[in-house]
Design an enzyme around this catalytic site. Structure first.
Site, short mmCIF file in Angstrom:
data_model
loop_
_atom_site.label_atom_id
_atom_site.label_comp_id
_atom_site.label_asym_id
_atom_site.label_seq_id
_atom_site.Cartn_x
_atom_site.Cartn_y
_atom_site.Cartn_z
N SER A 107 -6.92 -13.62 0.33
CA SER A 107 -6.75 -12.70 -0.45
C SER A 107 -7.61 -13.16 -1.71
O SER A 107 -8.12 -14.36 -2.01
CB SER A 107 -5.92 -11.81 -0.67
OG SER A 107 -6.23 -9.61 -1.07
N ASP A 119 -10.59 -4.36 7.81
CA ASP A 119 -9.69 -4.06 6.35
C ASP A 119 -10.76 -3.47 5.81
O ASP A 119 -12.11 -3.30 5.12
CB ASP A 119 -10.43 -5.19 5.73
CG ASP A 119 -10.08 -6.32 4.76
OD1 ASP A 119 -9.58 -5.19 3.78
OD2 ASP A 119 -9.77 -7.21 4.69
N HIS A 149 -6.16 -5.98 5.82
CA HIS A 149 -7.12 -6.53 5.13
C HIS A 149 -5.48 -7.21 5.55
O HIS A 149 -5.25 -9.03 5.57
CB HIS A 149 -6.28 -6.22 3.10
CG HIS A 149 -6.64 -6.99 2.34
ND1 HIS A 149 -7.74 -7.75 2.47
CD2 HIS A 149 -5.45 -7.51 1.46
CE1 HIS A 149 -7.81 -8.03 1.27
NE2 HIS A 149 -6.84 -8.08 0.81
#
Length: 337
Positions: free
Chosen positions: A148, A278, A306
């Site tokens: 991320s 995601d 995610h």
């Protein structure tokens, strides 16, 4: 049954009751303390040691296991509002002979938080480079992993400091520019336009908002008790003002697309891991990266959101190890030729 035996059972019962009652009380009244104990226990079980290192007046906190050897060291960068311990679920499935380093990103957990710090992606990249030099981790090129926001930083790091990195793994990284916005990004833009920064979905301040965030980030629907949700919120609330400041910085014009702007400069073998479901960062980002990075391997995970590291830790570890083995074998083949 004589009095001595009764007394023995009373004493034994009391001895067992005390830790049980303490656990129940902690679970109901201080769940945040249990969460900290949980991470401490898993670090200890997995052999991860916590250390601090200074760069001038700046302190980095990190955990590590193993020592540098003939295989590349692995540096792991966590995501937004997380900490080094988020990698423990993956570390569990990695061999103990690998040298692993998990660092708290700037302003997170045990790493210095300063109002003067540059929290942009470029600023974070520079801080991580300082950390790498403090540990002399780049004495030999290392494998860099980020997820991320950490993936955003990792990708830009590989572009800025190519001689430091021998290979790269980006797990659903931020920092890419899409042709169309997904539902989550559209919602963020609406919040920015209305200046409702108190309502950023990734910065919960109630158990209900925490539950919503977990559902947003995970395809798997975890059944989390209310007390644990409260504990997760209690741990985060003191840091929420920092998280808001950081979030606004990394989605600003200066930082939002830093990975996109630098991805063609990434020359090392790169692995992309992304959850197909995601909801935060669209999986089509994997294709964007694959088209710009010359040596790129893409792994898309079914039934995964995610939070790849939390949802599919065993699979993530296996993919990382397989990728490292393939890169290492290729390097050896080149040397023999």
């Amino acid at each position: 049954m004589d009095l001595d035996v009764v007394n023995m059972f009373v004493i034994a019962g009391s001895t067992l009751a005390i830790p049980i009652l303490a656990f129940v009380a902690s679970f109901l009244l201080w769940p945040s303390a249990l969460i900290r104990i949980y991470y401490w226990y898993w670090r200890r079980t997995l052999g991860m040691q916590v250390r601090y290192v200074q760069h001038e007046d700046y302190q980095f906190c990190y955990s590590f296991r193993g020592r540098p050897g003939h295989k590349p060291s692995i540096l792991m960068l966590h995501g937004f509002s997380a900490h080094k311990d988020m990698w423990l679920s993956v570390v569990k499935f990695l061999p103990k002979n690998l040298h692993l380093v998990c660092v708290d990103m700037p302003g997170h957990e045990g790493t210095t938080r300063s109002s003067l710090d540059d929290l942009s992606i470029d600023g974070q990249v520079k801080r991580i480079h300082q950390f790498v030099e403090c540990l002399k981790l780049n004495k030999k090129p290392f494998h860099l992993i980020g997820t991320s926001m950490g993936g955003h930083v990792a990708g830009v790091y590989a572009a800025y400091y190519p001689s430091d990195v021998c290979s790269l793994c980006l797990v659903c990284p931020a920092g890419l520019q899409y042709s169309t916005d997904n539902q989550f990004v559209q919602r963020l833009k609406e919040l920015q336009e209305s200046a409702a920064i108190q309502k950023i979905p990734l910065i919960p301040s109630t158990p209900e908002e925490m539950s919503e965030m977990l559902q947003l980030c995970s395809y798997v629907r975890f059944k989390v008790p209310q007390q644990i949700l409260q504990g997760l919120v209690d741990v985060r609330i003191p840091h929420n003002n920092f998280y808001r400041k950081l979030f606004l910085e990394i989605v600003s014009e200066k930082s939002r697309y830093s990975l996109h702007q630098n991805m063609d400069k990434i020359k090392v073998p790169t692995q992309i891991i992304w959850g197909k479901q995601d909801q935060v960062l669209d999986v089509s980002g994997a294709d964007i990266l694959a088209k710009s990075i010359a040596t790129c391997q893409v792994e898309l995970l079914e039934n995964c959101g995610h939070s790849v590291v939390m949802e599919r830790p065993r699979k993530t570890a296996k993919l990382i190890l397989d990728f490292l083995a393939s890169v290492h074998n290729t390097d050896n083949s080149k040397k023999l030729n």
